[in-house]
Design a protein around this motif. Structure first.
Motif, PDB file in Angstrom:
ATOM      1  N   ILE A 160      27.075  -6.218  27.669  1.00 24.25           N
ATOM      2  CA  ILE A 160      27.134  -7.569  28.209  1.00 24.25           C
ATOM      3  C   ILE A 160      26.364  -7.664  29.523  1.00 24.25           C
ATOM      4  O   ILE A 160      25.653  -8.653  29.777  1.00 24.25           O
ATOM      5  N   SER A 161      26.485  -6.643  30.357  1.00 28.58           N
ATOM      6  CA  SER A 161      25.792  -6.649  31.652  1.00 28.58           C
ATOM      7  C   SER A 161      24.281  -6.688  31.469  1.00 28.58           C
ATOM      8  O   SER A 161      23.578  -7.409  32.184  1.00 28.58           O
ATOM      9  N   ILE A 162      23.787  -5.925  30.512  1.00 24.69           N
ATOM     10  CA  ILE A 162      22.337  -5.884  30.274  1.00 24.69           C
ATOM     11  C   ILE A 162      21.835  -7.221  29.751  1.00 24.69           C
ATOM     12  O   ILE A 162      20.830  -7.765  30.215  1.00 24.69           O
ATOM     13  N   ILE A 163      22.551  -7.788  28.789  1.00 22.96           N
ATOM     14  CA  ILE A 163      22.098  -9.038  28.180  1.00 22.96           C
ATOM     15  C   ILE A 163      22.225 -10.228  29.130  1.00 22.96           C
ATOM     16  O   ILE A 163      21.396 -11.139  29.118  1.00 22.96           O
ATOM     17  N   LEU A 164      23.249 -10.200  30.010  1.00 22.61           N
ATOM     18  CA  LEU A 164      23.472 -11.330  30.915  1.00 22.61           C
ATOM     19  C   LEU A 164      22.857 -11.121  32.299  1.00 22.61           C
ATOM     20  O   LEU A 164      23.029 -11.985  33.168  1.00 22.61           O
ATOM     21  N   ASN A 165      22.178 -10.027  32.511  1.00 17.44           N
ATOM     22  CA  ASN A 165      21.617  -9.762  33.839  1.00 17.44           C
ATOM     23  C   ASN A 165      20.699 -10.903  34.305  1.00 17.44           C
ATOM     24  O   ASN A 165      19.739 -11.264  33.616  1.00 17.44           O
ATOM     25  N   GLY A 166      20.996 -11.465  35.456  1.00 16.48           N
ATOM     26  CA  GLY A 166      20.181 -12.527  36.020  1.00 16.48           C
ATOM     27  C   GLY A 166      20.393 -13.894  35.410  1.00 16.48           C
ATOM     28  O   GLY A 166      19.774 -14.867  35.842  1.00 16.48           O
ATOM     29  N   ARG A 167      21.276 -14.007  34.422  1.00 16.44           N
ATOM     30  CA  ARG A 167      21.465 -15.292  33.731  1.00 16.44           C
ATOM     31  C   ARG A 167      22.611 -16.083  34.347  1.00 16.44           C
ATOM     32  O   ARG A 167      23.564 -16.476  33.684  1.00 16.44           O
TER      33      ARG A 167
ATOM     34  N   ILE B 101      33.640   0.552  27.793  1.00 17.78           N
ATOM     35  CA  ILE B 101      32.539   0.762  28.739  1.00 17.78           C
ATOM     36  C   ILE B 101      31.196   0.434  28.088  1.00 17.78           C
ATOM     37  O   ILE B 101      30.273  -0.064  28.745  1.00 17.78           O
ATOM     38  N   ILE B 102      31.080   0.673  26.782  1.00 18.26           N
ATOM     39  CA  ILE B 102      29.852   0.278  26.071  1.00 18.26           C
ATOM     40  C   ILE B 102      29.726  -1.244  26.060  1.00 18.26           C
ATOM     41  O   ILE B 102      28.640  -1.791  26.282  1.00 18.26           O
ATOM     42  N   ALA B 103      30.852  -1.931  25.828  1.00 23.74           N
ATOM     43  CA  ALA B 103      30.837  -3.395  25.863  1.00 23.74           C
ATOM     44  C   ALA B 103      30.432  -3.899  27.245  1.00 23.74           C
ATOM     45  O   ALA B 103      29.662  -4.865  27.367  1.00 23.74           O
ATOM     46  N   TYR B 104      30.932  -3.233  28.281  1.00 29.19           N
ATOM     47  CA  TYR B 104      30.577  -3.611  29.654  1.00 29.19           C
ATOM     48  C   TYR B 104      29.067  -3.531  29.872  1.00 29.19           C
ATOM     49  O   TYR B 104      28.448  -4.477  30.393  1.00 29.19           O
ATOM     50  N   PHE B 105      28.462  -2.427  29.475  1.00 28.35           N
ATOM     51  CA  PHE B 105      27.019  -2.263  29.678  1.00 28.35           C
ATOM     52  C   PHE B 105      26.216  -3.201  28.778  1.00 28.35           C
ATOM     53  O   PHE B 105      25.193  -3.747  29.199  1.00 28.35           O
TER      54      PHE B 105
ATOM     55  N   ILE C  63      13.763  -2.199  31.885  1.00 26.37           N
ATOM     56  CA  ILE C  63      13.913  -2.316  33.331  1.00 26.37           C
ATOM     57  C   ILE C  63      15.315  -2.786  33.698  1.00 26.37           C
ATOM     58  O   ILE C  63      15.945  -2.265  34.625  1.00 26.37           O
ATOM     59  N   VAL C  64      15.822  -3.766  32.939  1.00 25.91           N
ATOM     60  CA  VAL C  64      17.161  -4.307  33.203  1.00 25.91           C
ATOM     61  C   VAL C  64      18.219  -3.216  33.065  1.00 25.91           C
ATOM     62  O   VAL C  64      19.148  -3.130  33.874  1.00 25.91           O
ATOM     63  N   THR C  65      18.076  -2.370  32.056  1.00 25.00           N
ATOM     64  CA  THR C  65      19.040  -1.287  31.840  1.00 25.00           C
ATOM     65  C   THR C  65      19.102  -0.363  33.050  1.00 25.00           C
ATOM     66  O   THR C  65      20.186   0.031  33.496  1.00 25.00           O
ATOM     67  N   GLY C  66      17.927  -0.030  33.597  1.00 22.57           N
ATOM     68  CA  GLY C  66      17.883   0.820  34.789  1.00 22.57           C
ATOM     69  C   GLY C  66      18.579   0.164  35.969  1.00 22.57           C
ATOM     70  O   GLY C  66      19.308   0.829  36.727  1.00 22.57           O
ATOM     71  N   VAL C  67      18.383  -1.141  36.118  1.00 26.95           N
ATOM     72  CA  VAL C  67      19.015  -1.874  37.224  1.00 26.95           C
ATOM     73  C   VAL C  67      20.531  -1.854  37.085  1.00 26.95           C
ATOM     74  O   VAL C  67      21.259  -1.636  38.066  1.00 26.95           O
ATOM     75  N   ILE C  68      21.022  -2.068  35.870  1.00 28.29           N
ATOM     76  CA  ILE C  68      22.471  -2.100  35.633  1.00 28.29           C
ATOM     77  C   ILE C  68      23.098  -0.737  35.914  1.00 28.29           C
ATOM     78  O   ILE C  68      24.153  -0.645  36.561  1.00 28.29           O
ATOM     79  N   PHE C  69      22.457   0.340  35.463  1.00 32.72           N
ATOM     80  CA  PHE C  69      23.024   1.671  35.662  1.00 32.72           C
ATOM     81  C   PHE C  69      22.997   2.091  37.126  1.00 32.72           C
ATOM     82  O   PHE C  69      23.774   2.948  37.539  1.00 32.72           O
ATOM     83  N   LYS C  70      22.122   1.503  37.927  1.00 26.41           N
ATOM     84  CA  LYS C  70      22.056   1.833  39.353  1.00 26.41           C
ATOM     85  C   LYS C  70      23.037   1.002  40.176  1.00 26.41           C
ATOM     86  O   LYS C  70      23.247   1.286  41.352  1.00 26.41           O
ATOM     87  N   ASN C  71      23.635  -0.020  39.564  1.00 22.79           N
ATOM     88  CA  ASN C  71      24.578  -0.879  40.269  1.00 22.79           C
ATOM     89  C   ASN C  71      25.801  -0.075  40.709  1.00 22.79           C
ATOM     90  O   ASN C  71      26.303   0.782  39.984  1.00 22.79           O
ATOM     91  N   ILE C  72      26.318  -0.366  41.898  1.00 23.69           N
ATOM     92  CA  ILE C  72      27.442   0.392  42.447  1.00 23.69           C
ATOM     93  C   ILE C  72      28.680   0.296  41.567  1.00 23.69           C
ATOM     94  O   ILE C  72      29.422   1.272  41.390  1.00 23.69           O
ATOM     95  N   PHE C  73      28.926  -0.886  40.973  1.00 27.86           N
ATOM     96  CA  PHE C  73      30.096  -1.047  40.107  1.00 27.86           C
ATOM     97  C   PHE C  73      29.952  -0.237  38.822  1.00 27.86           C
ATOM     98  O   PHE C  73      30.939   0.315  38.317  1.00 27.86           O
ATOM     99  N   SER C  74      28.735  -0.144  38.310  1.00 28.48           N
ATOM    100  CA  SER C  74      28.499   0.672  37.122  1.00 28.48           C
ATOM    101  C   SER C  74      28.740   2.146  37.438  1.00 28.48           C
ATOM    102  O   SER C  74      29.329   2.879  36.629  1.00 28.48           O
ATOM    103  N   LYS C  75      28.301   2.580  38.606  1.00 26.79           N
ATOM    104  CA  LYS C  75      28.511   3.981  39.006  1.00 26.79           C
ATOM    105  C   LYS C  75      29.998   4.287  39.162  1.00 26.79           C
ATOM    106  O   LYS C  75      30.472   5.353  38.750  1.00 26.79           O
ATOM    107  N   LEU C  76      30.731   3.352  39.770  1.00 29.53           N
ATOM    108  CA  LEU C  76      32.175   3.552  39.931  1.00 29.53           C
ATOM    109  C   LEU C  76      32.877   3.587  38.570  1.00 29.53           C
ATOM    110  O   LEU C  76      33.788   4.395  38.348  1.00 29.53           O
TER     111      LEU C  76
END
Length: 245
Positions: free
Chosen positions: A134-141, A128-132, A83-96
């Motif tokens: 870290i974003s997935i693991i730190l989401n909401g933390r 970009i892989i590092a970005y995703f 679920i977290v992965t889906g949230v990160i990929f839908k983020n506007i900054f991730s899309k940009l």
């Protein structure tokens, strides 16, 4: 009235994520894994050249290896992070970022130097892989932000002490201009090194504002040593950044 007030307070508490409600850090897997991931990624600061022409090769190799390890970890816990992965990929900054990634890939086909373009694009893939990751693991933390800020402060301390030692060892043995040019840590030149130092200073200031007495006693010397190192490195752009900070 008292009952209504109690209902409002309970509703407010429920609307706050559980991670934000935490007031005391606990050494559990839930906390250690994100912090360990950040620590390993930040470890790229200390990767030397290993007899290579410069440190870039070993450093990028290190980042790619860490990317692969984190991907394997995320896949091994796919149900937890789906679920977290889906949230990160839908983020506007991730899309940009992904749009930029695609545009950069298309530009390689018209590059004047295709070889260099592909080398840089592979580095962008690792980034970009590092970005995703870290974003997935730190989401909401958000509760871990202070700890990550302190990790950056400690890295600044190590870099500052190492640079000051190199500078003091070289005084009298090398011309001052050459000595200052050699102060580049594990980066390509002193300007990149100065930018690497100055970007950590806001995190140290944050730790100063949010820490108790022991934290301030730790971070005040870090701030002073980091600032002194910046002045010794003598990169003018970093002075402007430091003043703005």
């Amino acid at each position: 009235m008292a009952k209504k007030q109690l209902i409002k307070e309970n509703a407010a508490k429920e609307s706050i994520p559980a991670t934000v409600q935490k007031t005391q850090f606990r050494f559990t897997a839930v906390n250690i894994i994100p912090l360990a991931t950040c620590l390993v990624y930040l470890g790229v600061h200390f990767i030397g050249n290993f007899d290579a022409y410069d440190a870039m090769g070993p450093q990028w190799f290190f980042v790619v290896m860490v990317d692969l390890m984190v991907i394997i970890f995320l896949l091994s816990r796919k149900n937890e992070y789906d679920i977290v992965t889906g949230v990160i990929f839908k983020n506007i900054f991730s899309k940009l970022y992904l749009a930029f990634f695609v545009l950069a890939g298309l530009s390689t086909f018209t590059a004047i130097n295709p070889t260099e373009a592909w080398v840089c694009y592979v580095r962008l893939i690792a980034t970009i892989i590092a970005y995703f990751n870290i974003s997935i693991i730190l989401n909401g933390r958000i509760d871990l932000f202070k700890w990550i800020a302190q990790l950056l402060g400690l890295i600044l301390l190590v870099e500052s002490i190492s640079t000051l030692k190199e500078f003091l060892d070289g005084v009298g043995n090398l011309p001052m201009d050459q000595l200052i040019l050699n102060l580049k840590g594990t980066t390509g030149n002193k300007n990149i090194f100065a930018a690497d130092l100055v970007v950590k200073i806001p995190f140290v200031i944050y730790c100063l504002h949010t820490s108790r007495l022991w934290g301030r006693l730790l971070n005040i010397p870090i701030l002073l040593l980091g600032t002194l190192t910046l002045f010794i490195v003598n990169a003018r752009a970093s002075y402007i950044s430091l003043l703005l900070i």
